[in-house]
Design a protein around this motif. Structure first.
Motif, PDB file in Angstrom:
ATOM      1  N   UNK A   1     -17.732 -15.139  22.116  1.00 23.48           N
ATOM      2  CA  UNK A   1     -17.733 -13.786  21.548  1.00 23.48           C
ATOM      3  C   UNK A   1     -18.336 -13.795  20.150  1.00 23.48           C
ATOM      4  N   UNK A   2     -17.921 -14.748  19.320  1.00 23.39           N
ATOM      5  CA  UNK A   2     -18.493 -14.850  17.976  1.00 23.39           C
ATOM      6  C   UNK A   2     -20.000 -15.120  18.037  1.00 23.39           C
ATOM      7  N   UNK A   3     -20.401 -16.008  18.913  1.00 20.59           N
ATOM      8  CA  UNK A   3     -21.824 -16.348  19.016  1.00 20.59           C
ATOM      9  C   UNK A   3     -22.652 -15.150  19.465  1.00 20.59           C
ATOM     10  N   UNK A   4     -22.167 -14.410  20.434  1.00 23.63           N
ATOM     11  CA  UNK A   4     -22.891 -13.225  20.919  1.00 23.63           C
ATOM     12  C   UNK A   4     -22.954 -12.157  19.823  1.00 23.63           C
ATOM     13  N   UNK A   5     -21.866 -11.969  19.088  1.00 24.71           N
ATOM     14  CA  UNK A   5     -21.883 -11.005  17.981  1.00 24.71           C
ATOM     15  C   UNK A   5     -22.911 -11.408  16.930  1.00 24.71           C
TER      16      UNK A   5
ATOM     17  N   UNK B   1      -9.962 -19.979  27.080  1.00 30.97           N
ATOM     18  CA  UNK B   1      -9.728 -19.013  25.996  1.00 30.97           C
ATOM     19  C   UNK B   1     -10.548 -19.366  24.752  1.00 30.97           C
ATOM     20  N   UNK B   2     -10.572 -20.645  24.397  1.00 26.66           N
ATOM     21  CA  UNK B   2     -11.321 -21.056  23.205  1.00 26.66           C
ATOM     22  C   UNK B   2     -12.814 -20.869  23.420  1.00 26.66           C
ATOM     23  N   UNK B   3     -13.289 -21.243  24.595  1.00 21.81           N
ATOM     24  CA  UNK B   3     -14.710 -21.064  24.894  1.00 21.81           C
ATOM     25  C   UNK B   3     -15.083 -19.578  24.825  1.00 21.81           C
TER      26      UNK B   3
ATOM     27  N   UNK C   1     -16.644 -25.749  18.776  1.00 20.49           N
ATOM     28  CA  UNK C   1     -15.493 -24.850  18.636  1.00 20.49           C
ATOM     29  C   UNK C   1     -14.487 -25.075  19.764  1.00 20.49           C
ATOM     30  N   UNK C   2     -14.987 -25.221  20.983  1.00 23.45           N
ATOM     31  CA  UNK C   2     -14.104 -25.471  22.125  1.00 23.45           C
ATOM     32  C   UNK C   2     -13.386 -26.808  21.956  1.00 23.45           C
ATOM     33  N   UNK C   3     -14.091 -27.810  21.481  1.00 23.03           N
ATOM     34  CA  UNK C   3     -13.466 -29.103  21.188  1.00 23.03           C
ATOM     35  C   UNK C   3     -12.358 -28.938  20.151  1.00 23.03           C
ATOM     36  N   UNK C   4     -12.591 -28.119  19.139  1.00 25.87           N
ATOM     37  CA  UNK C   4     -11.574 -27.846  18.125  1.00 25.87           C
ATOM     38  C   UNK C   4     -10.331 -27.215  18.717  1.00 25.87           C
ATOM     39  N   UNK C   5     -10.518 -26.241  19.610  1.00 28.16           N
ATOM     40  CA  UNK C   5      -9.376 -25.611  20.266  1.00 28.16           C
ATOM     41  C   UNK C   5      -8.579 -26.614  21.090  1.00 28.16           C
TER      42      UNK C   5
END
Length: 165
Positions: A113-117, A106-108, A134-138
């Motif tokens: 999604x943010x990166x693609x946007x 889910x975090x990835x 970001x995934x590490x943060x999640x």
């Protein structure tokens, strides 16, 4: 009481997502400029300014970049901290996200999604390292929840077994 907590947590998640979206997608724009900037383009120069190589940006900020410490921290630690609330709140809102693998995916996906946007609408730059951080943060946000559930459920199981004897 349980429904009140769920509603409050949902409102916190919505506020968090709005703030995160502003910080990631619209960090350099005022609210009035946001609508004017969203456009899809295949500008060649822009498409070449992204990082698709894992750990390139992280390595650059840690060992090569000639920038002050606050910029290094903002770019590395900021990407981690920004997604800690996501990993923390999501399992509290839905049992579907109570497993490590679910939070990881889910975090990835959310970060992707943010990166693609950013890539498609020229709202920033796509950076594979942002996905990693970001995934590490999640995951870091998820760990206290997992620890609590593990300890709580283990104690509850032990008490149930003791009462059954």
């Amino acid at each position: 009481m349980k429904i009140f907590v769920k509603i409050l947590l949902s409102l916190c998640m919505i506020l968090y997502l709005l703030i995160l979206t502003k910080l990631i997608l619209f960090k350099t724009f005022s609210i009035t400029e946001m609508n004017d900037h969203i456009s899809f383009s295949f500008n060649g120069r822009y498409w070449g300014s992204h990082n698709f190589i894992p750990f390139k940006t992280i390595f650059h900020y840690l060992f090569i970049a000639d920038v002050n410490t606050s910029i290094r921290i903002e770019n590395i630690v900021g990407n981690i901290i920004g997604f800690v609330p996501f990993g923390f709140m999501l399992p509290l809102l839905s049992k579907r996200f109570s497993r490590f693998k679910s939070i990881l995916i889910a975090t990835f996906c959310f970060s992707f999604t943010y990166e693609v946007l950013q890539l498609l609408f020229e709202l920033g730059s796509f950076d594979t390292d942002d996905l990693i951080l970001n995934t590490l943060g999640g995951i870091i946000g998820y760990l206290p929840i997992k620890l609590f559930y593990t300890v709580f459920l283990k104690n509850r199981t032990m008490r149930s077994q003791a009462q059954g004897q």
